[in-house]
Design a protein around this motif. Structure first.
Motif, PDB file in Angstrom:
ATOM      1  N   CYS A   1       0.858  -1.188   0.000  1.00 47.05           N
ATOM      2  CA  CYS A   1       0.000   0.000   0.000  1.00 47.05           C
ATOM      3  C   CYS A   1       0.893   1.237   0.000  1.00 47.05           C
ATOM      4  CB  CYS A   1      -0.890  -0.027   1.240  1.00 47.05           C
ATOM      5  SG  CYS A   1      -1.937   1.431   1.423  1.00 47.05           S
ATOM      6  N   HIS A   2       0.763   2.068  -1.029  1.00 46.59           N
ATOM      7  CA  HIS A   2       1.588   3.282  -1.119  1.00 46.59           C
ATOM      8  C   HIS A   2       0.933   4.435  -0.361  1.00 46.59           C
ATOM      9  CE1 HIS A   2       4.336   1.967  -4.446  1.00 46.59           C
ATOM     10  NE2 HIS A   2       3.357   1.094  -4.613  1.00 46.59           N
ATOM     11  N   LEU A   3       1.738   5.091   0.464  1.00 48.54           N
ATOM     12  CA  LEU A   3       1.259   6.233   1.243  1.00 48.54           C
ATOM     13  C   LEU A   3       0.700   7.328   0.326  1.00 48.54           C
ATOM     14  CD1 LEU A   3       1.306   7.576   4.143  1.00 48.54           C
ATOM     15  CD2 LEU A   3       3.437   8.641   3.428  1.00 48.54           C
ATOM     16  N   ASP A   4       1.516   7.739  -0.642  1.00 48.33           N
ATOM     17  CA  ASP A   4       1.119   8.896  -1.463  1.00 48.33           C
ATOM     18  C   ASP A   4      -0.044   8.567  -2.402  1.00 48.33           C
ATOM     19  OD1 ASP A   4       2.945   7.234  -2.768  1.00 48.33           O
ATOM     20  OD2 ASP A   4       3.971   8.853  -3.823  1.00 48.33           O
ATOM     21  N   GLY A   5      -0.299   7.295  -2.652  1.00 52.08           N
ATOM     22  CA  GLY A   5      -1.410   6.917  -3.532  1.00 52.08           C
ATOM     23  C   GLY A   5      -2.668   6.561  -2.777  1.00 52.08           C
TER      24      GLY A   5
ATOM     25  N   ALA B   1      10.211   1.011  -6.645  1.00 51.96           N
ATOM     26  CA  ALA B   1       8.986   1.281  -7.404  1.00 51.96           C
ATOM     27  C   ALA B   1       9.347   2.195  -8.570  1.00 51.96           C
ATOM     28  CB  ALA B   1       7.946   1.931  -6.497  1.00 51.96           C
ATOM     29  N   GLY B   2       8.326   2.612  -9.325  1.00 52.53           N
ATOM     30  CA  GLY B   2       8.549   3.587 -10.383  1.00 52.53           C
ATOM     31  C   GLY B   2       8.567   2.992 -11.782  1.00 52.53           C
ATOM     32  N   ASN B   3       9.273   3.671 -12.661  1.00 51.20           N
ATOM     33  CA  ASN B   3       9.245   3.388 -14.103  1.00 51.20           C
ATOM     34  C   ASN B   3       9.990   2.097 -14.448  1.00 51.20           C
ATOM     35  OD1 ASN B   3       9.763   3.297 -16.829  1.00 51.20           O
ATOM     36  ND2 ASN B   3      10.167   5.491 -17.016  1.00 51.20           N
TER      37      ASN B   3
ATOM     38  N   PHE C   1       9.870  -5.887  -3.955  1.00 57.27           N
ATOM     39  CA  PHE C   1      10.348  -5.294  -5.209  1.00 57.27           C
ATOM     40  C   PHE C   1       9.224  -5.311  -6.243  1.00 57.27           C
ATOM     41  CE2 PHE C   1      12.817  -5.472  -9.175  1.00 57.27           C
ATOM     42  CZ  PHE C   1      13.782  -4.513  -8.932  1.00 57.27           C
ATOM     43  N   HIS C   2       8.924  -4.130  -6.819  1.00 58.89           N
ATOM     44  CA  HIS C   2       7.933  -4.078  -7.910  1.00 58.89           C
ATOM     45  C   HIS C   2       8.538  -4.717  -9.167  1.00 58.89           C
ATOM     46  CE1 HIS C   2       5.954  -0.949  -5.545  1.00 58.89           C
ATOM     47  NE2 HIS C   2       4.943  -0.973  -6.387  1.00 58.89           N
ATOM     48  N   ALA C   3       7.861  -5.696  -9.729  1.00 58.47           N
ATOM     49  CA  ALA C   3       8.362  -6.275 -10.987  1.00 58.47           C
ATOM     50  C   ALA C   3       7.232  -6.955 -11.744  1.00 58.47           C
ATOM     51  CB  ALA C   3       9.474  -7.278 -10.708  1.00 58.47           C
ATOM     52  N   GLY C   4       7.327  -6.910 -13.047  1.00 59.36           N
ATOM     53  CA  GLY C   4       6.371  -7.620 -13.895  1.00 59.36           C
ATOM     54  C   GLY C   4       5.137  -6.809 -14.231  1.00 59.36           C
ATOM     55  N   GLU C   5       5.247  -5.469 -14.177  1.00 62.63           N
ATOM     56  CA  GLU C   5       4.087  -4.621 -14.493  1.00 62.63           C
ATOM     57  C   GLU C   5       4.109  -4.120 -15.935  1.00 62.63           C
ATOM     58  OE1 GLU C   5       2.224  -1.762 -11.431  1.00 62.63           O
ATOM     59  OE2 GLU C   5       4.333  -1.808 -10.926  1.00 62.63           O
ATOM     60  N   CYS C   6       5.118  -4.526 -16.712  1.00 58.72           N
ATOM     61  CA  CYS C   6       5.185  -4.015 -18.085  1.00 58.72           C
ATOM     62  C   CYS C   6       5.479  -5.149 -19.066  1.00 58.72           C
ATOM     63  CB  CYS C   6       6.199  -2.892 -18.192  1.00 58.72           C
ATOM     64  SG  CYS C   6       7.824  -3.351 -17.576  1.00 58.72           S
TER      65      CYS C   6
ATOM     66  N   GLY D   1       6.235  -7.387  -5.721  1.00 55.36           N
ATOM     67  CA  GLY D   1       4.994  -6.641  -5.908  1.00 55.36           C
ATOM     68  C   GLY D   1       4.516  -6.817  -7.340  1.00 55.36           C
ATOM     69  N   HIS D   2       3.262  -7.220  -7.481  1.00 53.53           N
ATOM     70  CA  HIS D   2       2.591  -7.397  -8.778  1.00 53.53           C
ATOM     71  C   HIS D   2       2.941  -8.740  -9.434  1.00 53.53           C
ATOM     72  CE1 HIS D   2       0.944  -3.343  -8.731  1.00 53.53           C
ATOM     73  NE2 HIS D   2       2.130  -2.939  -8.309  1.00 53.53           N
ATOM     74  N   ALA D   3       4.137  -8.873 -10.016  1.00 49.00           N
ATOM     75  CA  ALA D   3       4.540 -10.113 -10.708  1.00 49.00           C
ATOM     76  C   ALA D   3       3.558 -10.479 -11.818  1.00 49.00           C
ATOM     77  CB  ALA D   3       4.697 -11.272  -9.723  1.00 49.00           C
TER      78      ALA D   3
ATOM     79  N   THR E   1      -4.126  -3.444  -2.138  1.00 50.61           N
ATOM     80  CA  THR E   1      -4.771  -2.374  -2.908  1.00 50.61           C
ATOM     81  C   THR E   1      -3.798  -1.665  -3.856  1.00 50.61           C
ATOM     82  OG1 THR E   1      -4.268  -0.725  -1.209  1.00 50.61           O
ATOM     83  CG2 THR E   1      -6.417  -1.823  -1.065  1.00 50.61           C
ATOM     84  N   ASP E   2      -2.511  -1.652  -3.528  1.00 46.44           N
ATOM     85  CA  ASP E   2      -1.503  -0.830  -4.198  1.00 46.44           C
ATOM     86  C   ASP E   2      -1.725   0.642  -3.821  1.00 46.44           C
ATOM     87  OD1 ASP E   2       0.829  -0.591  -5.639  1.00 46.44           O
ATOM     88  OD2 ASP E   2      -0.149  -0.479  -7.601  1.00 46.44           O
ATOM     89  N   ASN E   3      -2.813   1.231  -4.342  1.00 44.38           N
ATOM     90  CA  ASN E   3      -3.076   2.661  -4.094  1.00 44.38           C
ATOM     91  C   ASN E   3      -4.572   2.873  -3.917  1.00 44.38           C
ATOM     92  OD1 ASN E   3      -0.335   3.940  -4.626  1.00 44.38           O
ATOM     93  ND2 ASN E   3      -0.610   2.686  -6.458  1.00 44.38           N
ATOM     94  N   ARG E   4      -4.990   3.103  -2.680  1.00 44.78           N
ATOM     95  CA  ARG E   4      -6.425   3.226  -2.422  1.00 44.78           C
ATOM     96  C   ARG E   4      -7.067   4.382  -3.190  1.00 44.78           C
ATOM     97  NH1 ARG E   4      -7.686   0.572   2.706  1.00 44.78           N
ATOM     98  NH2 ARG E   4      -5.976  -0.894   2.888  1.00 44.78           N
TER      99      ARG E   4
HETATM  100  O1  LIG Z   1       2.059   0.152  -9.158  1.00 47.54           O
HETATM  101  C1  LIG Z   1       3.083   0.852  -9.068  1.00 47.54           C
HETATM  102  N1  LIG Z   1       4.187   0.510  -9.779  1.00 47.54           N
HETATM  103  C2  LIG Z   1       5.343   1.208  -9.716  1.00 47.54           C
HETATM  104  N2  LIG Z   1       5.484   2.298  -8.956  1.00 47.54           N
HETATM  105  C3  LIG Z   1       4.409   2.697  -8.246  1.00 47.54           C
HETATM  106  C4  LIG Z   1       3.186   2.011  -8.259  1.00 47.54           C
HETATM  107  N3  LIG Z   1       2.323   2.669  -7.458  1.00 47.54           N
HETATM  108  C5  LIG Z   1       2.999   3.714  -6.953  1.00 47.54           C
HETATM  109  N4  LIG Z   1       4.253   3.747  -7.437  1.00 47.54           N
HETATM  110  C6  LIG Z   1       5.295   4.749  -7.185  1.00 47.54           C
HETATM  111  O2  LIG Z   1       5.782   4.585  -5.870  1.00 47.54           O
HETATM  112  C7  LIG Z   1       6.032   5.864  -5.320  1.00 47.54           C
HETATM  113  C8  LIG Z   1       6.171   5.793  -3.827  1.00 47.54           C
HETATM  114  O3  LIG Z   1       4.987   5.456  -3.201  1.00 47.54           O
HETATM  115  C9  LIG Z   1       4.884   6.698  -5.868  1.00 47.54           C
HETATM  116  O4  LIG Z   1       5.185   8.073  -5.815  1.00 47.54           O
HETATM  117  C10 LIG Z   1       4.779   6.186  -7.288  1.00 47.54           C
HETATM  118  O5  LIG Z   1       5.661   6.901  -8.142  1.00 47.54           O
END
Ligand SMILES: O=c1[nH]cnc2c1ncn2[C@@H]1O[C@H](CO)[C@@H](O)[C@H]1O
Ligand SMILES: [Zn+2]
Length: 339
Positions: free
Chosen positions: A16-20, A171-173, A198-203, A221-223, A278-281
């Motif tokens: 769960c991301h704080l900023d999202g 996270a990120g791009n 680790f976020h991976a597998g979203e693209c 995260g995601h996969a 949720t990732d981002n509520r």
């Molecule tokens: O699903 C996601 N995939 C990759 N990066 C993400 C996702 N959701 C949020 N963030 C990134 O993580 C930062 C810190 O919370 C956010 O600012 C956003 O850029």
């Protein structure tokens, strides 16, 4: 189970991301603190802080986060934000949550990389004292930042691990900055003893998942991109890697272009340790209860499945074994009436 029952069920959330995930009322309070004008109606504000329904990819989805970043530049703001997200989770009977944020996105004002984290931890503490929930923090490195920046962030925060902060993430791009590019910073975090997810597998890039597992990252995260990769799924199972599924987010970012591209069925059939998140509520306009409802509708997920996924989350949580056992006991009590 009807929505009220799903709401009442005990839950856990690792991703769960704080900023999202800030509530609209919290966003309004934070904006007021920096005299930033916002639309008067909640509907209009929602348009600004939710991912557009026609997002084309992850990069598109991530643009939404630019709106909130200027609001999270002071100690008070980060405390309030952390409190707000824990309060939302507690209100839907989440018993344990790990909330992640990127310190590098909160240092435009006076805060240092560790002061930002201390502020988040303080907000979590305040909420835990008030609500029936355990809440911990994770710090995110950002893929698109130079390795040296992420290494500096992990070095600045390593001393806080075990003290409200429990681990790290990247996270990120992902499309432009694959796992191979981030490897030096991943290794630094590991060498510092920071437990990693680790976020991976979203693209549509299974290689990014495989490389993270190869590096010994225990949670992904995601996969999403593993859905049609039986060898990779076997690897996930053999290595006991825990997967943080985020259904609504994946449909929005087109990580899964349809339910058939979402890896739930394949991972479950293989016996992988999956968890629901949720990732981002706010950005994804969802709640954990809503996610449960979607799994029930789309995949016929049962109460016994939900309990298993919650226990998977507790097993993979970055907390002590006695703390895990307390949470497991609680979850068994929560589900007893529904099994
Ligand atoms: O699903 C996601 N995939 C990759 N990066 C993400 C996702 N959701 C949020 N963030 C990134 O993580 C930062 C810190 O919370 C956010 O600012 C956003 O850029
Ligand atoms: Zn995420």
């Amino acid at each position: 189970m009807d929505f009220d029952t799903l709401h009442a069920l005990g839950k856990t959330e690792l991703h769960c991301h704080l900023d999202g995930s800030l509530s609209l009322s919290c966003i309004r309070q934070l904006a007021k603190m920096i005299n930033r004008p916002l639309p008067a109606s909640d509907d209009a504000l929602r348009q600004l802080v939710q991912a557009p329904t026609n997002s084309e990819n992850l990069a598109d989805y991530l643009k939404t986060f630019d709106f909130v970043a200027p609001l999270l530049q002071t100690k008070k703001a980060l405390q309030m934000a952390a409190f707000d997200v824990v309060a939302q989770a507690a209100a839907e009977n989440v018993r344990y949550i790990e909330i992640r944020f990127a310190p590098a996105f909160s240092i435009s004002g006076d805060l240092s990389l560790s002061e930002a984290t201390e502020a988040v931890i303080e907000g979590l503490h305040q909420a835990v004292n008030q609500f029936d929930i355990v809440a911990k923090a994770l710090v995110c490195g950002m893929r698109q930042l130079p390795n040296v920046d992420n290494q500096t962030m992990f070095r600045a925060n390593a001393a806080l691990v075990g003290n409200g902060l429990v681990g790290g993430d990247f996270a990120g791009n992902e499309a432009d900055f694959p796992t191979s590019v981030c490897t030096p910073a991943i290794k630094t975090a590991q060498a510092l003893g920071v437990p990693l997810t680790f976020h991976a597998g979203e693209c549509h890039c299974p290689q990014n998942i495989a490389e993270a597992i190869f590096l010994g990252v225990p949670r992904i995260g995601h996969a999403t991109a593993c859905f049609d990769q039986p060898d990779l799924i076997q690897k996930i199972v053999q290595t006991h890697t825990t997967i943080e599924l985020c259904l609504t987010s994946n449909l929005q970012t087109k990580a899964a272009r349809s339910l058939d591209e979402f890896p739930y069925r394949a991972l479950k059939a293989a016996g992988a340790a999956i968890t629901i998140n949720t990732d981002n509520r706010t950005v994804s306009n969802t709640t954990l209860t809503h996610e449960y409802e979607l799994y029930q509708t789309y995949f016929k997920t049962t109460a016994a499945d939900f309990l298993t996924f919650n226990l998977n989350a507790i097993n993979a949580a970055f907390i002590s074994e006695p703390a895990k056992q307390t949470l497991r006991d609680r979850l068994h009590q929560d589900y007893a009436a529904y099994l």
